[in-house]
Design a protein around this motif. Structure first.
Motif, short mmCIF file in Angstrom:
data_model
loop_
_atom_site.label_atom_id
_atom_site.label_comp_id
_atom_site.label_asym_id
_atom_site.label_seq_id
_atom_site.Cartn_x
_atom_site.Cartn_y
_atom_site.Cartn_z
N TYR A 209 51.07 6.35 16.50
CA TYR A 209 52.38 6.88 16.10
C TYR A 209 53.43 6.46 17.15
O TYR A 209 53.93 7.29 17.92
CB TYR A 209 52.34 8.41 16.00
CG TYR A 209 51.44 8.94 14.92
CD1 TYR A 209 51.91 9.13 13.62
CD2 TYR A 209 50.11 9.26 15.19
CE1 TYR A 209 51.08 9.64 12.62
CE2 TYR A 209 49.27 9.75 14.20
CZ TYR A 209 49.77 9.94 12.92
OH TYR A 209 48.94 10.45 11.94
N GLU A 212 56.75 8.46 17.51
CA GLU A 212 56.66 9.89 17.78
C GLU A 212 57.05 10.20 19.22
O GLU A 212 56.74 9.44 20.14
CB GLU A 212 55.21 10.33 17.52
CG GLU A 212 54.94 11.81 17.63
CD GLU A 212 53.50 12.11 17.27
OE1 GLU A 212 53.27 12.84 16.29
OE2 GLU A 212 52.58 11.61 17.95
N ASN A 213 57.69 11.33 19.43
CA ASN A 213 58.04 11.78 20.77
C ASN A 213 56.83 12.50 21.36
O ASN A 213 56.49 13.61 20.94
CB ASN A 213 59.24 12.72 20.75
CG ASN A 213 59.67 13.15 22.14
OD1 ASN A 213 59.00 12.85 23.14
ND2 ASN A 213 60.78 13.87 22.22
N ASN A 216 56.62 16.28 22.41
CA ASN A 216 56.50 17.35 21.43
C ASN A 216 55.04 17.73 21.16
O ASN A 216 54.78 18.64 20.37
CB ASN A 216 57.15 16.95 20.11
CG ASN A 216 58.66 16.78 20.24
OD1 ASN A 216 59.29 17.43 21.08
ND2 ASN A 216 59.25 15.92 19.41
#
Length: 246
Positions: A209, A212-213, A216
């Motif tokens: 991913y 994606e951050n 988080n």
């Protein structure tokens, strides 16, 4: 997150082998096990990473670990037999085995999947775990309460498009866990289960991913309660279960 508070001395006197111990979840598990009293056998393909984990454990004053560089892609049945002999000679038994190491492989349609990558994933994610477990099972049986833990994934419990060989090997891992758990039920003191770590801040997750951050996501340290639970004697009656760390 799995709700469990491990006692400080939960794993005191235990010897636990962790594959993929040089980074990510394997590193966190090795340190967590050592922190709770275990002597940890660090298995991984990159000696430098294992050395860093070794140094971190030793600097913290935890039981001195053992480094064991091993490439799961090329290791043979004899290599696993030799590993079992070494552990038997030094410790006499093995209390825990965490199969953590895995390859992600390529993400994409199955009809475009590279056959060489397929074979590599079968070898690393499945065959190596079978051969290592087979070689170490007698040592687990010698322990008062042996625990074998496989690492699964949500895509190994419900198929998802484009997850290819990784998902399929995780389905197979779940099947191997269930078959072996049924075979040891009521016969030996061994218990066998699987963990789905869930979305965790690791290098493998970042590859899967990239947009994606990671901030988080929970860290590998955050999901350790289930790993500690399954390696400690509080889970002595838990066998054949597919569990979620989150």
């Amino acid at each position: 997150m799995f709700d469990y508070q491990a006692k400080e001395n939960l794993l005191e006197g235990k010897t636990i082998l962790v594959t993929g111990a040089g980074a990510g979840i394997g590193r966190s598990a090795a340190i967590a096990f050592a922190q709770h009293g275990a002597t940890v056998i660090l298995v991984g393909k990159t000696a430098k990473k294992l050395e860093a984990v070794y140094d971190e454990i030793e600097a913290a004053g935890y039981p001195t670990p053992v480094e064991c560089p091993l490439n799961l892609e090329t290791a043979t049945e004899k290599d696993y037999g030799d590993l079992a002999d070494q552990i038997g000679q030094e410790f006499g038994h093995l209390d825990g085995l965490l199969h953590n190491a895995s390859e992600l492989g390529q993400l994409g349609p199955l009809d475009q999947y590279d056959s060489a990558m397929w074979n590599r994933l079968i070898q690393v994610n499945l065959t190596s775990q079978f051969l290592m477990s087979k070689a170490l099972m007698p040592l687990l049986a010698e322990a008062p309460t042996g625990s074998l833990v496989f690492t699964s994934s949500s895509v190994g419990r419900k198929g998802r498009a484009y997850w290819g060989g990784y998902a399929i090997t995780k389905f197979a891992t779940e099947g191997m866990m269930q078959v072996w758990a049924d075979e040891v039920e009521g016969i030996t003191g061994i218990r066998i289960n699987s963990i789905n770590p869930g979305a965790t801040r690791t290098t493998m997750r970042a590859k899967a991913y990239p947009a994606e951050n990671p901030n988080n996501l929970p860290s590998a340290d955050d999901i350790m309660p289930l790993y500690l639970y399954l390696m400690g004697d509080d889970s002595i009656d838990v066998n054949g279960q597919a569990l979620d760390a989150q």
